[in-house]
Design a protein around this motif. Structure first.
Motif, short mmCIF file in Angstrom:
data_model
loop_
_atom_site.label_atom_id
_atom_site.label_comp_id
_atom_site.label_asym_id
_atom_site.label_seq_id
_atom_site.Cartn_x
_atom_site.Cartn_y
_atom_site.Cartn_z
N GLU A 154 0.84 -1.16 0.07
CA GLU A 154 -0.19 -0.12 -0.10
C GLU A 154 0.93 1.03 -0.20
OE1 GLU A 154 -3.85 2.45 2.44
OE2 GLU A 154 -2.86 0.41 3.67
N ARG A 158 1.11 3.72 -3.05
CA ARG A 158 0.41 4.99 -2.36
C ARG A 158 2.02 5.93 -3.71
NH1 ARG A 158 -3.22 6.71 0.10
NH2 ARG A 158 -3.93 5.39 1.76
N GLN A 159 2.91 5.82 -3.00
CA GLN A 159 4.18 6.51 -3.50
C GLN A 159 4.80 6.50 -4.64
OE1 GLN A 159 7.46 7.65 -1.16
NE2 GLN A 159 8.44 8.12 -3.05
N GLU A 162 1.52 9.09 -5.80
CA GLU A 162 1.26 10.48 -5.43
C GLU A 162 3.12 11.35 -6.48
OE1 GLU A 162 3.06 10.71 -1.59
OE2 GLU A 162 -0.19 9.84 -1.00
N LEU A 179 -4.62 0.61 -4.60
CA LEU A 179 -4.85 1.38 -3.98
C LEU A 179 -5.68 1.56 -3.17
CD1 LEU A 179 -3.64 3.66 -1.73
CD2 LEU A 179 -4.10 5.29 -3.44
N GLU A 183 -8.03 0.54 0.48
CA GLU A 183 -8.56 0.97 1.25
C GLU A 183 -10.15 0.33 1.65
OE1 GLU A 183 -8.65 4.20 -1.23
OE2 GLU A 183 -6.42 5.57 -0.34
#
Length: 192
Positions: A154, A158-159, A162, A179, A183
């Motif tokens: 995760e 996410r990295q 972003e 992702l 979540e």
């Protein structure tokens, strides 16, 4: 095909720096496989072949994507994504890999996807955190390697998302679904 022969054939296709990256991914994937109880041989083979199509001709890759009826949406995104599904194709048809888990680990190592297998997560993460990678946040990800495979995956996806959004780059839908899957597992996202 023997993994050492695979390595030799991969080395012939890649510049030295990229081949060293493959070795780093292989060693990192095998180490993660040991920690998370994934067969080491699967991790080794998927890591060796994950970038086999990285430097393939773009027109040739486009032709494989079309001929093999791969997701046509790929062609609307940067060609950097193409080497993963085309690499899975090469792994099967040129290197004789029949293990669908290995093929999927190669196929999704750039985008991730919802409900990834542990092997897929390991190859994705290993590609991101192997020793030669240098980007803001990589040390934080490396430090998480014993925090749990899902937590590390995760944080890795996410990295990646972003980073792409900070560069105003489009994010492939599989990455967003990946992702959202994590979540949802935590109860942060509700689907009808």
């Amino acid at each position: 095909m023997d993994p050492s022969l695979m390595l030799q054939k991969v080395k012939e296709r890649l510049p030295e720096k990229r081949y060293n990256h493959v070795l780093g991914v292989m060693n990192t994937a095998v180490a993660l496989a040991k920690v998370y109880g994934v067969p080491e041989e699967q991790a080794r083979i998927a890591a060796i072949l994950h970038d086999v199509a990285k430097y393939a001709d773009r027109d040739w890759m486009r032709g494989i994507i079309e001929k093999e009826n791969m997701d046509p949406l790929l062609l609307d995104y940067h060609h950097e994504l193409w080497h993963a599904p085309v690499g899975a194709y090469l792994a099967a048809y040129e290197f004789g890999v029949a293990d669908q888990e290995i093929l999927d680990a190669i196929r999704y190592h750039t985008t991730g996807r919802a409900a990834m297998t542990d092997l897929e997560k390991i190859v994705y993460i290993a590609d991101m955190i192997e020793p030669s990678r240098k980007f803001p946040g990589v040390e934080r990800l490396r430090a998480m390697k014993n925090d749990g495979l899902n937590q590390l995956m995760e944080a890795s996806i996410r990295q990646s998302i972003e980073f792409l959004t900070s560069k105003n780059q489009p994010v492939y839908p599989d990455s967003l679904k990946c992702l959202k899957h994590f979540e949802q597992q935590k109860g942060n996202v509700k689907y009808d």
